[in-house]
Write a protein that holds these residues in place. Structure first.
Motif, mmCIF file in Angstrom:
data_model
loop_
_atom_site.group_PDB
_atom_site.id
_atom_site.type_symbol
_atom_site.label_atom_id
_atom_site.label_comp_id
_atom_site.label_asym_id
_atom_site.label_seq_id
_atom_site.Cartn_x
_atom_site.Cartn_y
_atom_site.Cartn_z
ATOM 1 N N THR A 1 -37.138 19.400 25.497
ATOM 2 C CA THR A 1 -37.960 18.390 26.159
ATOM 3 C C THR A 1 -37.768 16.990 25.575
ATOM 4 N N ALA A 2 -36.788 16.849 24.705
ATOM 5 C CA ALA A 2 -36.444 15.535 24.148
ATOM 6 C C ALA A 2 -35.273 14.946 24.934
ATOM 7 N N ASN A 3 -35.027 13.677 24.757
ATOM 8 C CA ASN A 3 -33.846 13.046 25.344
ATOM 9 C C ASN A 3 -32.710 13.126 24.324
ATOM 10 N N THR A 4 -31.937 14.189 24.409
ATOM 11 C CA THR A 4 -30.833 14.384 23.469
ATOM 12 C C THR A 4 -29.610 13.606 23.980
ATOM 13 N N PHE A 5 -29.689 12.305 23.821
ATOM 14 C CA PHE A 5 -28.660 11.397 24.323
ATOM 15 C C PHE A 5 -27.708 10.983 23.193
ATOM 16 N N ILE A 6 -26.471 10.675 23.568
ATOM 17 C CA ILE A 6 -25.458 10.187 22.632
ATOM 18 C C ILE A 6 -24.704 9.046 23.302
ATOM 19 N N GLY A 7 -24.528 7.960 22.589
ATOM 20 C CA GLY A 7 -23.762 6.838 23.120
ATOM 21 C C GLY A 7 -22.276 7.171 23.202
ATOM 22 N N LYS A 8 -21.588 6.534 24.142
ATOM 23 C CA LYS A 8 -20.181 6.854 24.381
ATOM 24 C C LYS A 8 -19.211 6.052 23.519
ATOM 25 N N SER A 9 -19.693 5.082 22.758
ATOM 26 C CA SER A 9 -18.792 4.147 22.083
ATOM 27 C C SER A 9 -17.819 4.831 21.126
ATOM 28 N N ILE A 10 -18.276 5.863 20.406
ATOM 29 C CA ILE A 10 -17.409 6.516 19.414
ATOM 30 C C ILE A 10 -16.207 7.164 20.082
ATOM 31 N N ILE A 11 -16.443 7.957 21.131
ATOM 32 C CA ILE A 11 -15.307 8.652 21.744
ATOM 33 C C ILE A 11 -14.442 7.706 22.575
ATOM 34 N N VAL A 12 -15.029 6.624 23.056
ATOM 35 C CA VAL A 12 -14.236 5.640 23.806
ATOM 36 C C VAL A 12 -13.326 4.876 22.853
ATOM 37 N N GLU A 13 -13.906 4.385 21.760
ATOM 38 C CA GLU A 13 -13.150 3.538 20.834
ATOM 39 C C GLU A 13 -12.191 4.321 19.950
ATOM 40 N N LYS A 14 -12.602 5.499 19.487
ATOM 41 C CA LYS A 14 -11.776 6.250 18.541
ATOM 42 C C LYS A 14 -10.870 7.283 19.197
ATOM 43 N N LEU A 15 -11.290 7.829 20.345
ATOM 44 C CA LEU A 15 -10.516 8.899 20.971
ATOM 45 C C LEU A 15 -9.934 8.510 22.320
ATOM 46 N N GLY A 16 -10.283 7.328 22.816
ATOM 47 C CA GLY A 16 -9.691 6.846 24.055
ATOM 48 C C GLY A 16 -10.177 7.523 25.323
ATOM 49 N N VAL A 17 -11.419 8.004 25.315
ATOM 50 C CA VAL A 17 -11.964 8.677 26.495
ATOM 51 C C VAL A 17 -12.275 7.665 27.596
ATOM 52 N N GLU A 18 -11.933 8.026 28.822
ATOM 53 C CA GLU A 18 -12.104 7.141 29.970
ATOM 54 C C GLU A 18 -13.221 7.630 30.890
ATOM 55 N N PRO A 19 -13.736 6.755 31.759
ATOM 56 C CA PRO A 19 -14.775 7.179 32.711
ATOM 57 C C PRO A 19 -14.248 8.267 33.645
ATOM 58 N N ASP A 20 -15.163 9.074 34.150
ATOM 59 C CA ASP A 20 -14.812 10.101 35.120
ATOM 60 C C ASP A 20 -15.960 10.223 36.116
ATOM 61 N N ASP A 21 -15.761 11.014 37.156
ATOM 62 C CA ASP A 21 -16.771 11.178 38.203
ATOM 63 C C ASP A 21 -17.681 12.339 37.839
ATOM 64 N N ILE A 22 -18.778 12.061 37.145
ATOM 65 C CA ILE A 22 -19.686 13.116 36.704
ATOM 66 C C ILE A 22 -20.395 13.765 37.881
ATOM 67 N N ASP A 23 -20.693 12.982 38.927
ATOM 68 C CA ASP A 23 -21.339 13.540 40.114
ATOM 69 C C ASP A 23 -20.459 14.628 40.731
ATOM 70 N N LYS A 24 -19.184 14.352 40.879
ATOM 71 C CA LYS A 24 -18.253 15.327 41.461
ATOM 72 C C LYS A 24 -18.094 16.533 40.547
ATOM 73 N N ALA A 25 -18.044 16.302 39.235
ATOM 74 C CA ALA A 25 -17.884 17.411 38.293
ATOM 75 C C ALA A 25 -19.086 18.348 38.356
ATOM 76 N N ILE A 26 -20.285 17.774 38.459
ATOM 77 C CA ILE A 26 -21.480 18.602 38.622
ATOM 78 C C ILE A 26 -21.403 19.351 39.944
ATOM 79 N N GLY A 27 -21.002 18.643 40.995
ATOM 80 C CA GLY A 27 -20.893 19.270 42.314
ATOM 81 C C GLY A 27 -19.910 20.428 42.318
ATOM 82 N N ASP A 28 -18.762 20.259 41.675
ATOM 83 C CA ASP A 28 -17.777 21.343 41.596
ATOM 84 C C ASP A 28 -18.360 22.555 40.882
#
Length: 337
Positions: free
Chosen positions: A289-316
């Motif tokens: 019941t908590a907001n277990t959120f994590i910012g994206k900056s670490i994986i974007v800056e250090k691992l080069g992760v790019e945006p993706d379509d989360i809506d479509k991934a959930i839908g699939d």
């Protein structure tokens, strides 16, 4: 770079292998049979089917010799239940075999290691008041796994642990973890009841980018909290409803105490069957019941992760769950299912 992977036919391992191969690396893997029907396993991956836990050190050594990278994309998660103490089962599948593999990897002069872990280890560090490792055997096992793995890091071996959150995306022929939630939503006819709170999440494609980014960029021993899209449960459920064809179904937020009370039936059933769960569900209510959120900056800056379509991934994910539940698709599950 030549990379050896445990779990290359799984949802995350196969996507990681595709990304690595796309970047010019070669990948070999040992994976448990059967391969899911229709699974899109990269044809360039050198694949051996078998149980690495039953192989000798020499057999594993032959697989690792000449490899610069090693990816561990195997093990079991919190859904597994078994005889108490359940920690022993998590140790058997998540810690003991990895320690053996890392020992062999060091003997074979492997330079880059990536391990797929859990974001619960991250929240155990950032929220000590929750006492996650002390309370939940599964989370304790992930914390212990991470500490053990990072102890192998030195000037000759770089070790990265990816602390993975909820993941959306599919592999044909493999049962998504979200099937249970689809069943819950369907069982609530008039409206969907769910607790407050929310979680961070990523797509399978983004996990693959994390794997490849960690192989290529990690120096030393590091844990990487993985998160990109933060949603409340209500926001996520609206997307579920949309793809289930019930976009107007009302979502009612229940209080923490009510969720915890409902979890008592799970605990009662476990005791009746003399089994233990990786998460102590009543106590887990404060995490759920908590907001277990994590910012994206670490994986974007250090691992080069790019945006993706989360809506479509959930839908699939939702669509495959529906097809499995309605008997339109066959799928294999995980260990223990």
């Amino acid at each position: 770079m030549k990379i050896f992977m445990i779990g290359g036919t799984g949802l995350l391992g196969s996507e990681g292998a595709k990304e690595l191969i796309k970047r010019g690396h070669s990948v070999s893997s040992i994976s448990l049979p059967p391969i899911p029907t229709g699974a899109n396993i990269p044809k360039e991956m050198e694949l051996s089917l078998g149980n690495y836990m039953e192989m000798s050190d020499e057999e594993i050594r032959k697989q690792m010799t000449g490899c610069e990278g090693f990816v561990f994309a195997a093990g079991v998660d919190e859904r597994v239940e078994g005889p108490a103490p359940i920690y022993d089962l998590f140790y058997k599948f998540n810690i003991a075999p990895l320690k053996r593999l890392l020992t062999i990897a060091k003997e074979c002069h492997v330079k880059h290691v990536v391990i797929l872990g859990s974001y619960f280890a991250y929240f155990d560090r950032t929220n000590p008041e929750w006492k996650l490792a002390a309370t939940h055997p599964y989370i304790r096992s992930r914390v212990d796994q991470e500490k053990m793995a990072l102890s192998f890091a030195d000037k000759d071996m770089n070790v990265a642990v990816l602390e993975l959150p909820y993941i959306f995306g599919t592999q044909p022929g493999r049962k998504p973890v979200w099937t249970f939630l689809i069943e819950q939503i369907r069982s609530m006819k008039s409206f969907t009841m769910y607790p407050k709170g929310g979680t961070t999440m990523v797509t399978v494609k983004q996990v693959a980018q994390c794997i490849a980014g960690a192989i290529e960029n990690n120096i030393g021993g590091n844990n990487y909290p993985v998160g990109y899209y933060n949603m409340t449960w209500k926001e996520m459920l609206r997307i579920f409803h949309k793809y289930m064809g019930i976009p107007d179904k009302k979502i009612i937020t229940i209080p923490t105490w009510m969720y915890a009370y409902g979890c008592r039936s799970i605990v009662k059933e476990q005791k009746k069957n003399n089994i233990d769960g990786g998460l102590k569900m009543v106590e887990f209510a404060k995490v759920m019941t908590a907001n277990t959120f994590i910012g994206k900056s670490i994986i974007v800056e250090k691992l080069g992760v790019e945006p993706d379509d989360i809506d479509k991934a959930i839908g699939d994910s939702v669509k495959l769950c529906l097809d499995i539940l309605d008997g339109k698709s066959e799928a294999i599950g995980m260990k223990g299912e």
